[in-house]
Design a protein around this motif. Structure first.
Motif, short mmCIF file in Angstrom:
data_model
loop_
_atom_site.label_atom_id
_atom_site.label_comp_id
_atom_site.label_asym_id
_atom_site.label_seq_id
_atom_site.Cartn_x
_atom_site.Cartn_y
_atom_site.Cartn_z
N GLY A 38 -64.76 74.06 113.79
CA GLY A 38 -63.86 72.93 113.94
C GLY A 38 -62.80 72.95 112.86
O GLY A 38 -63.03 73.44 111.76
N SER A 39 -61.61 72.43 113.16
CA SER A 39 -60.51 72.41 112.19
C SER A 39 -59.67 71.16 112.37
O SER A 39 -59.47 70.70 113.49
N TYR A 40 -59.17 70.64 111.26
CA TYR A 40 -58.24 69.51 111.33
C TYR A 40 -56.80 69.99 111.45
O TYR A 40 -55.88 69.18 111.53
N GLU A 41 -56.59 71.32 111.44
CA GLU A 41 -55.24 71.89 111.51
C GLU A 41 -54.80 72.23 112.93
O GLU A 41 -53.62 72.44 113.16
N GLY A 42 -55.72 72.35 113.85
CA GLY A 42 -55.33 72.73 115.21
C GLY A 42 -56.23 73.82 115.76
O GLY A 42 -57.25 74.18 115.17
N TRP A 43 -55.83 74.38 116.92
CA TRP A 43 -56.61 75.40 117.60
C TRP A 43 -56.22 76.79 117.12
O TRP A 43 -55.12 76.99 116.63
N GLY A 44 -57.12 77.75 117.32
CA GLY A 44 -56.80 79.12 116.95
C GLY A 44 -57.88 80.08 117.40
O GLY A 44 -58.96 79.67 117.82
N ALA A 45 -57.55 81.36 117.33
CA ALA A 45 -58.52 82.41 117.65
C ALA A 45 -58.24 83.60 116.76
O ALA A 45 -57.09 83.86 116.41
N GLY A 46 -59.29 84.32 116.36
CA GLY A 46 -59.11 85.46 115.48
C GLY A 46 -59.84 86.68 115.99
O GLY A 46 -60.94 86.58 116.54
N TYR A 47 -59.21 87.86 115.78
CA TYR A 47 -59.79 89.12 116.22
C TYR A 47 -60.23 89.95 115.01
O TYR A 47 -59.89 89.63 113.87
N ASP A 48 -60.98 91.00 115.26
CA ASP A 48 -61.46 91.87 114.19
C ASP A 48 -60.25 92.48 113.47
O ASP A 48 -59.46 93.20 114.09
N PRO A 49 -60.07 92.23 112.18
CA PRO A 49 -58.90 92.76 111.46
C PRO A 49 -58.77 94.27 111.52
O PRO A 49 -57.66 94.81 111.45
N MET A 59 -70.43 62.46 111.03
CA MET A 59 -69.37 62.99 111.90
C MET A 59 -69.29 64.52 111.81
O MET A 59 -69.16 65.22 112.81
N LYS A 60 -69.43 65.07 110.55
CA LYS A 60 -69.37 66.51 110.39
C LYS A 60 -70.50 67.19 111.14
O LYS A 60 -70.33 68.27 111.72
N GLU A 61 -71.68 66.57 111.12
CA GLU A 61 -72.84 67.14 111.81
C GLU A 61 -72.59 67.25 113.31
O GLU A 61 -73.03 68.19 113.96
N LYS A 62 -71.85 66.28 113.84
CA LYS A 62 -71.54 66.28 115.28
C LYS A 62 -70.72 67.53 115.63
O LYS A 62 -71.03 68.24 116.60
#
Length: 620
Positions: free
Chosen positions: A22-33, A1-4
Motif C-alpha cells: 500500500g502507498s499514500y503516493e499512488g499506484w505503481g508496478a515494478g519489474y526486476d531491475p 488501519m495499517k493492519e487492514k
C-alpha cells in the motif's frame, strides 16, 4: 488501519504470487531491475515477445487514498482488477494499434479509446472465472466511471456500448451507435474470452470498420464544437486563435449568431450541421488544414481524459510526439521506494507531541523540521533583502499622487486657475490617484530526478527554491511550486499559504529518483501558470531548478524548440547550481543561469530577467 492494508496486501500476494504494497503516493508496478532494459524494449514494441517470467512484474503498489472510504470487498476487487489488468496487458499491441490508427490518419488515442475499455472488461472476466461473487463490486466500479464521463463523441459511445452490454444494460447504449454495437455482440463475447493476440486480431478484423465510421462522424461533430467554442469565446474570452475567428466569419452572419446559442454540437439541428460542414469544405486549403490540425489536438485532449478512466493505474503513462501514449517501465526497488511518499508522513501528524503541534501552528513545521529549516535559511537570509531590493528596482511601485483636470474634486489646483477660469472650462480640481500594485505570478519547478543526487545539486536547488519562495512570500506575489522527475508532484498551489508548504519543501530530497521528463513538466506546469494568470489578469514567469539533463520525453533540438515556443507565451528561466556538468545553459539559452553557489543567484537572476521584466511591463 495499517493492519487492514497489510492484511489485504497479504491476501492478494497469495492469490497472484507477486509482492503487493500500500502507498499514500499512488499506484505503481515494478519489474526486476536486472531485466528492465528488455522489458522497456518489449513495452515499446521493439521486441515482439519475451519470456513470460520477465513480463511479470515483481510487485504492485496500490494507492490508499483512492480506497480509504470504500468497503473491504470493494478495495480487494479494485486492486484485483488492476493486477489482473496488468498481468493480461500485452504492451506491444498497445503501441502497434496506435501506429495502425495513425497510418489511417486518426489520432493514436482513438485506438486506445476502444482498446482500453475492451481490455479492462477482459481483465475482469479473468477475475470472475475464479471469484464469481466479485461481479457486483466490479460492475459498481464501472457504473461510477460512467457517471463521471461527459462530453463524449460517437466513437467514445461506441466503446462504452460494449461496457453497457457487459453490464447487461443494452437499452442505455447511445442511440447513435446502438445498432452497430448490437451487431457486434458475438464479436464481443469472443473477445473477452480470447487471449491478447487473438483479441487484438478480432478487434482489427471485425470491429475496426464500424468503429472507423464512428470516428468520421465524431470529426464532424468536433468541427462544429470548435466553432461553438469560438462563438462563445467572444463573450467568455475563450478564443482558440485569430484563424478560428476568421473561419467562423466565413459562415453567414445568421449562423455566427446561432452558434453562440448552442452548448454543444449535439444540440445543433442535423440540417444546419450538414450545411455548415458543406461550407467548411469550400474554405481555402490552408484554412481546412488548420481546422484539421486543431481538431486533431481537440480530439486528443478528449481522448486522454476518456482513457484515464480505463488505463491500467499501475503503469505510469506519458504522451509522446503526435499523441502516442507509452508506458513508463520501472524497477521494483524504485517503485517501492516511491511508495513511502510525503503523504505517509502527513498521516502521522495526529501523533505529534504538543510542542510539535505548537511549532506547526506558528511555523508550519514541527520542531525537528523547524531546526532543519533554520539551518538552510541561515545561509540564505543575507540574500533575501538583496533579492527584494532588486525586484523592487525592476518593478518600482508608483507613488500616490494627484491628477488635475476635473470639474469637481477634493483639491483645487491653483496653478491652473489662471487658464481654466478665463476659458470657463472650470477644470481646476484634482483627484487622488492610488496606483495599482504591479504583480507577477511565479511557477517554481524543481527537478527531483536521480541525476540531482550528484554533487550537492538537490541541496543547492532547495536553497534556491527557498530563497525565491521567501522573497515572493514577503512581497505578497502569487507563486506555485511543482516537483518533477518522470511524474509531476504539486508542492504548493497558487492559492495555498506558503507556511503550510514548507514541510513538503524540506522533504523534497527524499523524493529523489527516476528519470527526467522536462517536456512533460514544462507543458503541465506551464498550463497551470497560464490558467492562473488568465483568471487573475496578470503576467507569469516560470523558474526551473534543474541540471537540465532529460532522460524521458523530448531531448536535444526538439526540447529546445519546445522551450522557445513556451518562451513566446511567458518568460522561462533555467537555474542550475553547482560546478559539475549542467545543461541549463544549453537548453534555456540566454535565460539559463549556471552558478557555483546560491550567493551568486540574486545578481545572476536579475541580470537575466532585466529585459524580461521590461517586456512584461510594456505588454501589460
Amino acid at each position: 488501519m495499517k493492519e487492514k492494508w497489510k492484511a489485504i496486501a497479504s491476501l492478494l500476494e497469495g492469490e497472484y504470487d507477486i509482492l503487493v504494497q500500500g502507498s499514500y503516493e499512488g499506484w505503481g508496478a515494478g519489474y526486476d531491475p536486472k531485466v528492465l532494459p528488455l522489458v522497456e524494449m518489449w513495452a515499446r514494441g521493439e521486441v515482439q515477445d519475451i519470456p513470460s517470467n520477465i513480463k511479470r512484474p515483481v510487485g504492485v503498489v496500490f494507492g490508499i487514498p483512492d480506497l480509504v472510504r470504500k468497503s473491504e470487498e470493494y478495495i480487494i476487487n479494485a486492486i484485483r482488477h488492476e493486477i489482473s489488468y496488468l498481468l493480461s496487458a500485452d504492451l506491444p499491441l498497445w503501441k502497434m494499434g496506435q501506429r495502425e490508427f495513425f497510418r489511417f490518419g486518426y489520432q493514436p488515442t482513438a485506438f486506445l479509446v476502444l482498446y482500453t475499455v475492451l481490455e479492462s472488461i477482459r481483465a475482469d472476466e479473468r477475475i470472475l472465472e475464479h471469484h464469481l461473487n466479485s461481479a457486483y463490486t466490479l460492475r459498481r466500479r464501472y457504473e461510477e466511471v460512467l457517471a463521471n464521463l461527459k462530453n463524449t463523441y460517437p466513437y467514445h459511445e461506441f466503446a462504452l456500448g460494449f461496457l453497457r452490454l457487459w453490464l447487461s444494460k443494452p437499452e442505455e447504449i447511445d442511440t447513435s451507435v446502438r445498432r452497430q454495437v448490437l451487431s457486434l455482440e458475438d464479436f464481443f463475447k469472443e473477445y473477452i474470452k480470447a487471449d491478447s493476440q487473438r483479441a487484438y486480431l478480432l478487434l482489427m478484423e471485425d470491429a475496426f470498420g464500424k468503429y472507423r465510421a464512428c470516428i468520421e462522424d465524431s470529426l464532424e461533430f468536433n468541427y462544429i464544437d470548435m466553432l461553438i467554442e469560438e462563438a462563445l469565446g467572444k463573450t467568455k474570452q475563450g478564443h482558440k486563435g485569430r484563424i478560428m475567428t476568421d473561419i467562423l466569419k466565413k459562415l453567414p452572419e445568421e449562423y455566427q449568431h446561432l452558434m453562440s446559442s448552442f452548448k454543444s454540437s449535439r444540440q445543433v439541428p442535423e440540417e444546419l450541421r450538414k450545411d455548415i460542414l458543406k461550407r467548411l469544405k469550400n474554405l481555402p486549403d490552408w484554412m481546412k488544414d488548420y481546422i484539421k490540425q486543431m481538431s486533431y489536438m481537440s480530439l486528443l485532449e478528449r481522448d486522454l481524459e476518456f482513457i484515464s478512466y480505463f488505463l491500467p493505474k499501475t503503469l505510469q503513462t506519458e504522451v509522446e510526439h503526435r499523441g502516442f501514449v507509452s508506458f513508463v517501465i520501472k524497477g521494483w526497488e524504485e517503485t517501492s521506494s516511491e511508495g513511502s511518499g510525503l503523504s505517509q508522513k502527513d498521516a502521522k501528524s495526529s501523533e505529534e507531541s504538543p510542542i510539535d503541534r505548537k511549532y506547526r501552528r506558528e511555523h508550519g513545521l514541527n520542531q525537528e523540521e523547524f531546526r532543519r529549516y533554520q539551518l538552510l535559511m541561515r545561509g540564505i537570509m543575507p540574500f533575501v533583502e538583496s533579492m527584494k531590493r532588486k525586484f523592487k528596482r525592476l518593478m518600482p511601485e508608483e507613488e500616490e499622487g494627484w491628477l488635475w483636470g476635473y470639474t469637481h474634486g477634493r483639491r483645487v489646483d491653483y496653478r491652473k486657475m489662471h487658464i481654466e477660469i478665463p476659458t470657463k472650462r472650470g477644470r481646476i480640481y484634482q483627484r487622488r490617484v492610488i496606483p495599482e500594485k504591479k504583480q507577477l505570478a511565479f511557477k517554481l519547478l524543481l527537478d527531483v530526478s536521480s541525476s540531482m543526487k550528484r554533487e550537492d545539486k538537490i541541496e543547492n536547488a532547495i536553497k534556491s527554491l527557498l530563497l525565491f519562495s521567501q522573497v515572493l512570500s514577503e512581497m505578497k506575489m502569487p507563486f506555485s511550486i511543482d516537483a518533477f522527475a518522470e511524474r509531476i508532484f504539486s508542492i504548493k498551489s497558487f492559492e495555498e499559504d506558503y507556511m503550510s508548504a514548507k514541510a513538503r519543501i524540506l522533504e523534497l530530497n527524499k523524493m529523489l529518483g527516476g528519470g527526467t521528463n522536462i517536456e512533460k513538466a514544462l507543458l503541465v506546469s506551464g498550463e497551470d501558470l497560464q490558467i492562473f494568470c488568465r483568471k487573475q489578469g496578470i503576467k507569469g514567469v516560470m523558474l526551473v531548478f534543474s541540471d537540465g539533463e532529460p532522460t524521458r520525453g523530448l531531448k536535444g533540438e526538439a526540447l529546445k524548440d519546445l522551450i522557445r515556443e513556451l518562451k513566446a507565451r511567458f518568460p522561462i528561466v533555467g537555474i542550475g547550481v553547482g560546478e559539475t556538468k549542467n545543461f541549463v545553459e544549453e537548453y534555456f539559452d540566454k535565460t539559463g543561469i549556471k552558478i557555483r553557489d546560491v550567493s551568486m543567484l540574486p545578481s545572476a537572476f536579475m541580470l537575466v530577467m532585466e529585459n524580461q521584466f521590461r517586456r512584461l511591463q510594456s505588454s501589460s
